[in-house]
Design a protein around this motif. Structure first.
Motif, PDB file in Angstrom:
ATOM      1  N   SER A  58       0.820  -1.199   0.000  1.00 18.28           N
ATOM      2  CA  SER A  58       0.000   0.000   0.000  1.00 18.28           C
ATOM      3  C   SER A  58       0.858   1.255   0.000  1.00 18.28           C
ATOM      4  O   SER A  58       0.427   2.304   0.413  1.00 18.28           O
ATOM      5  CB  SER A  58      -0.961  -0.011   1.185  1.00 18.28           C
ATOM      6  OG  SER A  58      -0.296  -0.358   2.354  1.00 18.28           O
ATOM      7  N   GLU A 117     -11.565  -0.417  -6.462  1.00 22.02           N
ATOM      8  CA  GLU A 117     -10.899   0.580  -5.626  1.00 22.02           C
ATOM      9  C   GLU A 117      -9.951   1.395  -6.485  1.00 22.02           C
ATOM     10  O   GLU A 117      -9.262   0.853  -7.351  1.00 22.02           O
ATOM     11  CB  GLU A 117     -10.111  -0.119  -4.513  1.00 22.02           C
ATOM     12  CG  GLU A 117      -9.519   0.852  -3.516  1.00 22.02           C
ATOM     13  CD  GLU A 117      -8.891   0.125  -2.342  1.00 22.02           C
ATOM     14  OE1 GLU A 117      -7.747   0.450  -1.988  1.00 22.02           O
ATOM     15  OE2 GLU A 117      -9.556  -0.768  -1.770  1.00 22.02           O
ATOM     16  N   ARG A 177      -7.579   5.436  -6.680  1.00 23.25           N
ATOM     17  CA  ARG A 177      -6.999   6.570  -5.975  1.00 23.25           C
ATOM     18  C   ARG A 177      -6.742   7.679  -6.987  1.00 23.25           C
ATOM     19  O   ARG A 177      -6.322   7.436  -8.111  1.00 23.25           O
ATOM     20  CB  ARG A 177      -5.688   6.142  -5.325  1.00 23.25           C
ATOM     21  CG  ARG A 177      -5.037   7.262  -4.548  1.00 23.25           C
ATOM     22  CD  ARG A 177      -3.809   6.786  -3.815  1.00 23.25           C
ATOM     23  NE  ARG A 177      -2.711   6.640  -4.753  1.00 23.25           N
ATOM     24  CZ  ARG A 177      -1.692   5.815  -4.577  1.00 23.25           C
ATOM     25  NH1 ARG A 177      -1.631   5.036  -3.524  1.00 23.25           N
ATOM     26  NH2 ARG A 177      -0.718   5.753  -5.438  1.00 23.25           N
ATOM     27  N   LYS A 220      -9.550   8.644  -2.423  1.00 23.15           N
ATOM     28  CA  LYS A 220      -9.328   7.206  -2.508  1.00 23.15           C
ATOM     29  C   LYS A 220     -10.612   6.547  -2.028  1.00 23.15           C
ATOM     30  O   LYS A 220     -11.126   6.895  -0.962  1.00 23.15           O
ATOM     31  CB  LYS A 220      -8.153   6.771  -1.636  1.00 23.15           C
ATOM     32  CG  LYS A 220      -7.882   5.275  -1.705  1.00 23.15           C
ATOM     33  CD  LYS A 220      -6.666   4.908  -0.852  1.00 23.15           C
ATOM     34  CE  LYS A 220      -6.456   3.408  -0.839  1.00 23.15           C
ATOM     35  NZ  LYS A 220      -5.362   3.035   0.075  1.00 23.15           N
ATOM     36  N   HIS A 275     -13.271   2.812  -2.295  1.00 23.50           N
ATOM     37  CA  HIS A 275     -13.603   1.458  -2.731  1.00 23.50           C
ATOM     38  C   HIS A 275     -15.106   1.469  -2.994  1.00 23.50           C
ATOM     39  O   HIS A 275     -15.899   1.743  -2.089  1.00 23.50           O
ATOM     40  CB  HIS A 275     -13.246   0.432  -1.654  1.00 23.50           C
ATOM     41  CG  HIS A 275     -13.187  -0.959  -2.177  1.00 23.50           C
ATOM     42  ND1 HIS A 275     -12.030  -1.691  -2.192  1.00 23.50           N
ATOM     43  CD2 HIS A 275     -14.135  -1.750  -2.730  1.00 23.50           C
ATOM     44  CE1 HIS A 275     -12.268  -2.878  -2.720  1.00 23.50           C
ATOM     45  NE2 HIS A 275     -13.544  -2.932  -3.048  1.00 23.50           N
ATOM     46  N   ASN A 324     -16.907   3.465  -0.054  1.00 27.96           N
ATOM     47  CA  ASN A 324     -16.089   3.617   1.144  1.00 27.96           C
ATOM     48  C   ASN A 324     -14.974   4.611   0.832  1.00 27.96           C
ATOM     49  O   ASN A 324     -14.044   4.288   0.094  1.00 27.96           O
ATOM     50  CB  ASN A 324     -15.514   2.264   1.568  1.00 27.96           C
ATOM     51  CG  ASN A 324     -14.657   2.345   2.802  1.00 27.96           C
ATOM     52  OD1 ASN A 324     -14.798   3.258   3.600  1.00 27.96           O
ATOM     53  ND2 ASN A 324     -13.760   1.395   2.960  1.00 27.96           N
ATOM     54  N   CYS A 325     -15.064   5.826   1.370  1.00 25.71           N
ATOM     55  CA  CYS A 325     -14.041   6.855   1.159  1.00 25.71           C
ATOM     56  C   CYS A 325     -13.040   6.778   2.310  1.00 25.71           C
ATOM     57  O   CYS A 325     -13.427   6.811   3.467  1.00 25.71           O
ATOM     58  CB  CYS A 325     -14.676   8.245   1.128  1.00 25.71           C
ATOM     59  SG  CYS A 325     -15.875   8.451  -0.192  1.00 25.71           S
ATOM     60  N   TYR A 326     -11.765   6.686   1.974  1.00 32.09           N
ATOM     61  CA  TYR A 326     -10.729   6.501   2.991  1.00 32.09           C
ATOM     62  C   TYR A 326     -10.439   7.792   3.752  1.00 32.09           C
ATOM     63  O   TYR A 326     -10.285   8.856   3.164  1.00 32.09           O
ATOM     64  CB  TYR A 326      -9.452   5.961   2.348  1.00 32.09           C
ATOM     65  CG  TYR A 326      -9.607   4.517   1.933  1.00 32.09           C
ATOM     66  CD1 TYR A 326      -9.205   3.495   2.779  1.00 32.09           C
ATOM     67  CD2 TYR A 326     -10.178   4.182   0.711  1.00 32.09           C
ATOM     68  CE1 TYR A 326      -9.354   2.169   2.416  1.00 32.09           C
ATOM     69  CE2 TYR A 326     -10.331   2.860   0.338  1.00 32.09           C
ATOM     70  CZ  TYR A 326      -9.917   1.858   1.191  1.00 32.09           C
ATOM     71  OH  TYR A 326     -10.076   0.553   0.821  1.00 32.09           O
ATOM     72  N   GLU A 332      -7.717   8.743   5.365  1.00 34.10           N
ATOM     73  CA  GLU A 332      -6.417   9.374   5.121  1.00 34.10           C
ATOM     74  C   GLU A 332      -6.447  10.294   3.900  1.00 34.10           C
ATOM     75  O   GLU A 332      -5.542  11.086   3.701  1.00 34.10           O
ATOM     76  CB  GLU A 332      -5.286   8.345   5.005  1.00 34.10           C
ATOM     77  CG  GLU A 332      -5.368   7.411   3.831  1.00 34.10           C
ATOM     78  CD  GLU A 332      -6.025   6.066   4.151  1.00 34.10           C
ATOM     79  OE1 GLU A 332      -5.742   5.103   3.425  1.00 34.10           O
ATOM     80  OE2 GLU A 332      -6.821   5.982   5.092  1.00 34.10           O
TER      81      GLU A 332
END
Length: 158
Positions: free
Chosen positions: A35, A90, A92, A112, A114, A133-135, A137
């Protein structure tokens, strides 16, 4: 395969990170290994190798820098991501400041996520509920929405 585009003094970099799909009796779960923000090559490496094999099997000339190679690689990715019973995907998006000398320090994490599509072939029930699903970070859903509003120029006028 990631894609790049330039807009307003910035270079945007899109990277495909993971796909989960099922079609024609084949379940596919491909993810870029590691990652690290510097080296995410898994899906790009897969699509490049498949494109190379396809071009070689047809005995066509074409280096990895050629337009023909790029077209074949893009077609493979499109099939995997859009046409192969995709359950989830997913990706970015990063922004690089073109005026900066140092590419790493000028990199801004924009978005980023999914995406879960709920698709499940030949089933009356979904694989999973449909959601994005928004990350965190990358600022989560709030930062993603703010980015889209700013880029589309639909901000609230005072």
């Amino acid at each position: 395969m990631g894609s790049n585009s330039e807009l307003g003094g910035f270079k945007y970099q899109w990277q495909h990170l993971r796909i989960r799909a099922e079609a024609s009796g084949v379940a596919l779960n491909a993810r870029s290994s590691g990652s690290s923000d510097i080296d995410v090559r898994g899906l790009q490496a897969l699509s490049k190798q498949l494109a190379k094999s396809a071009i070689e099997s047809l005995k066509l000339e074409g280096s990895e820098d050629s337009e023909r190679f790029s077209d074949v690689e893009s077609a493979i990715l499109r099939t995997l991501i859009q046409e192969w019973g995709t359950k989830s995907y997913e990706f970015r998006l990063d922004r690089l400041d073109l005026s900066s000398e140092d590419e790493l320090s000028s990199k801004e994490h924009v978005f980023k996520a999914h995406c879960y599509f709920g698709a499940k072939p030949s089933s009356k029930t979904p694989d999973i509920f449909i959601h994005l699903n928004c990350y965190l970070e990358y600022g989560g859903s709030h930062a993603a929405l703010e980015f889209l509003i700013n880029e589309l120029g639909i901000g609230v006028k005072k």
